[in-house]
Design a protein around this motif. Structure first.
Motif, PDB file in Angstrom:
ATOM      1  N   LEU A   1       0.827  -1.207   0.000  1.00 13.35           N
ATOM      2  CA  LEU A   1       0.000   0.000   0.000  1.00 13.35           C
ATOM      3  C   LEU A   1       0.864   1.260   0.000  1.00 13.35           C
ATOM      4  O   LEU A   1       0.599   2.204  -0.760  1.00 13.35           O
ATOM      5  CB  LEU A   1      -0.918  -0.014   1.221  1.00 13.35           C
TER       6      LEU A   1
ATOM      7  N   LEU B   1       0.870   4.114  -2.899  1.00 10.43           N
ATOM      8  CA  LEU B   1       0.533   5.503  -2.576  1.00 10.43           C
ATOM      9  C   LEU B   1       1.672   6.446  -2.962  1.00 10.43           C
ATOM     10  O   LEU B   1       1.427   7.562  -3.434  1.00 10.43           O
ATOM     11  CB  LEU B   1       0.220   5.633  -1.089  1.00 10.43           C
TER      12      LEU B   1
ATOM     13  N   VAL C   1      -3.635   8.676   4.411  1.00 10.60           N
ATOM     14  CA  VAL C   1      -3.655   7.218   4.407  1.00 10.60           C
ATOM     15  C   VAL C   1      -2.293   6.663   4.815  1.00 10.60           C
ATOM     16  O   VAL C   1      -2.199   5.676   5.564  1.00 10.60           O
ATOM     17  CB  VAL C   1      -4.075   6.687   3.023  1.00 10.60           C
TER      18      VAL C   1
ATOM     19  N   SER D   1      -1.634   4.267   8.001  1.00 12.53           N
ATOM     20  CA  SER D   1      -1.007   2.950   7.866  1.00 12.53           C
ATOM     21  C   SER D   1       0.263   2.841   8.700  1.00 12.53           C
ATOM     22  O   SER D   1       0.571   1.772   9.236  1.00 12.53           O
ATOM     23  CB  SER D   1      -0.684   2.672   6.397  1.00 12.53           C
TER      24      SER D   1
ATOM     25  N   THR E   1      -4.022  -2.473   7.381  1.00 14.27           N
ATOM     26  CA  THR E   1      -3.880  -1.872   6.058  1.00 14.27           C
ATOM     27  C   THR E   1      -5.232  -1.516   5.473  1.00 14.27           C
ATOM     28  O   THR E   1      -5.417  -0.431   4.918  1.00 14.27           O
ATOM     29  CB  THR E   1      -3.150  -2.847   5.116  1.00 14.27           C
TER      30      THR E   1
ATOM     31  N   LEU F   1      -7.653   2.336   4.303  1.00 14.29           N
ATOM     32  CA  LEU F   1      -8.253   2.601   2.996  1.00 14.29           C
ATOM     33  C   LEU F   1      -9.757   2.809   3.067  1.00 14.29           C
ATOM     34  O   LEU F   1     -10.406   2.944   2.031  1.00 14.29           O
ATOM     35  CB  LEU F   1      -7.957   1.424   2.056  1.00 14.29           C
TER      36      LEU F   1
ATOM     37  N   TYR G   1     -13.053   6.118  -3.671  1.00 15.53           N
ATOM     38  CA  TYR G   1     -12.218   6.280  -4.857  1.00 15.53           C
ATOM     39  C   TYR G   1     -13.033   6.521  -6.114  1.00 15.53           C
ATOM     40  O   TYR G   1     -12.498   7.019  -7.110  1.00 15.53           O
ATOM     41  CB  TYR G   1     -11.307   5.066  -5.010  1.00 15.53           C
TER      42      TYR G   1
ATOM     43  N   LEU H   1      -5.635   0.998  -6.789  1.00 12.09           N
ATOM     44  CA  LEU H   1      -5.741   1.138  -5.335  1.00 12.09           C
ATOM     45  C   LEU H   1      -7.074   0.599  -4.834  1.00 12.09           C
ATOM     46  O   LEU H   1      -7.147  -0.040  -3.781  1.00 12.09           O
ATOM     47  CB  LEU H   1      -5.572   2.610  -4.951  1.00 12.09           C
ATOM     48  N   ASP H   2      -8.130   0.822  -5.613  1.00  8.80           N
ATOM     49  CA  ASP H   2      -9.435   0.289  -5.227  1.00  8.80           C
ATOM     50  C   ASP H   2      -9.445  -1.231  -5.353  1.00  8.80           C
ATOM     51  O   ASP H   2     -10.069  -1.920  -4.534  1.00  8.80           O
ATOM     52  CB  ASP H   2     -10.527   0.906  -6.103  1.00  8.80           C
TER      53      ASP H   2
ATOM     54  N   ARG I   1      -7.802  -2.496  -2.317  1.00  8.61           N
ATOM     55  CA  ARG I   1      -8.701  -2.436  -1.157  1.00  8.61           C
ATOM     56  C   ARG I   1      -9.684  -3.599  -1.159  1.00  8.61           C
ATOM     57  O   ARG I   1      -9.913  -4.227  -0.115  1.00  8.61           O
ATOM     58  CB  ARG I   1      -9.453  -1.098  -1.162  1.00  8.61           C
TER      59      ARG I   1
ATOM     60  N   THR J   1     -17.195  -0.893   1.674  1.00  5.98           N
ATOM     61  CA  THR J   1     -16.507  -1.313   0.445  1.00  5.98           C
ATOM     62  C   THR J   1     -17.410  -2.142  -0.447  1.00  5.98           C
ATOM     63  O   THR J   1     -16.916  -2.903  -1.288  1.00  5.98           O
ATOM     64  CB  THR J   1     -15.251  -2.125   0.791  1.00  5.98           C
TER      65      THR J   1
END
Length: 338
Positions: free
Chosen positions: A132, A136, A176, A180, A190, A194, A199, A235-236, A239, A321
């Motif tokens: 992650l 990022l 973020v 983390s 982690t 998120l 996003y 990134l999504d 997640r 999510t």
């Protein structure tokens, strides 16, 4: 808090600090599940003893206690069996033939190749937290690159909108990263970092920026915008994948803890049932004093306290999510649901 910090371990002080700052978020998300379960068990004890002390409940009748113990025994057996059955169905999805496992590995490797720049692919971390952070950092570099490209265009409205989007996304990336780094390295640590953004909205902002200024952006600037959109999508994906890992791990752990709590509860309840069944109506209060009955009832609800504490967080994570880009839901927009 300063007095507690000098007496209690740092982890306990941190837990209570998070509880004090945001009780709702602590209960539903970041709080230690065993501590949440203990709190609920203590609430059961308090309620049952309060009812007894207020003389609202009389515990001199062994027939009523036999009925309560019998009901809790049957209910706990059903609860434990149901949860373990559901868990077995989830775990069975991890089983596969060598061909299926090889295909999964290839897909994960393909995702790792797409998520990073070519010069970073050979050093992609294998732990969720490090992965992650690296992703990022890559997004931050792309944002800085876009901001630097448009800084000399001379268009005030374009520069203003780009700076606004870049600053907002950079602040999110920094937040973020801080979250983390302030927690552990586990999968949930982690994942929880998120859960603070949507996003789909971030991607929509970038695409709206390109649509509004497409005729004034250079090819390199358009490529930079598309690269940021692509990395936000990756990134999504990360997640959602971390959520899958977390749910599978958590369900396996819940089943084990629930078995421990179920064995303790059933042992206490069955022992109580045997004691009451082997005594007459006049001697039952002497064999089993009324002061012990509220504690027995609370222990009987121990599996429910365990299930409640873990299900709260599982539901909160799923709710935050449930949709993947480019879609979103009202629940993901509402921060109060945490």
């Amino acid at each position: 808090m300063s007095v507690l910090a000098s007496v209690l371990p740092a982890s306990i002080v941190e837990e209570f600090g998070d509880l004090w700052e945001s009780p709702n978020r602590w209960v539903f998300l970041v709080g230690s599940r065993p501590i949440v379960g203990v709190f609920l068990f203590l609430i059961f004890l308090f309620v049952f003893y309060a009812l007894w002390l207020l003389n609202l409940v009389r515990l001199n009748n062994p027939t009523a206690m036999l009925y309560v113990a019998s009901s809790l025994i049957g209910g706990n057996l059903t609860l434990v069996t149901l949860v373990i059955s559901i868990n077995q169905v989830i775990i069975s999805r991890q089983l596969g033939s060598p061909g299926e496992l090889r295909e999964d590995i290839e897909k994960v490797n393909e995702y790792r190749q797409q998520a990073f720049d070519p010069d970073e692919r050979d050093v992609v971390p294998v732990t969720p937290s490090d992965f992650l952070k690296r992703l990022l950092e890559s997004i931050r570099r792309q944002l800085q690159r876009l901001g630097g490209m448009t800084s000399g265009d001379g268009a005030d409205d374009l520069q203003r909108d780009v700076d606004e989007v870049v600053a907002e996304l950079t602040d999110h990336v920094d937040r973020v990263v801080d979250l983390s780094e302030g927690r552990g390295t586990g999968t949930f640590d982690t994942l929880s970092a998120l859960l603070t953004t949507n996003y789909a909205d971030r991607i929509h902002q970038m695409r709206r920026l390109r649509s509004a200024y497409e005729d004034r952006l250079s090819d390199e600037e358009i490529d930079a915008v598309e690269e940021i959109v692509s990395k936000l999508q990756e990134l999504d994906v990360a997640r959602q994948y971390f959520k899958t890992l977390y749910i599978q791990t958590e369900l396996a752990y819940v089943s084990r803890v629930l078995l421990y709590a179920g064995v303790v509860a059933e042992l206490v309840l069955v022992s109580t049932l045997l004691v009451l069944s082997s005594s007459s109506g006049t001697t039952a209060p002497k064999v089993l004093p009324p002061i012990v009955a509220p504690a027995i009832a609370a222990v009987g609800l121990l599996p429910l306290a365990v299930l409640f504490s873990y299900t709260l967080r599982l539901a909160a994570v799923t709710q935050r999510t449930i949709a993947i880009t480019p879609f979103t839901t009202p629940e993901q927009e509402d921060e109060l649901n945490l």
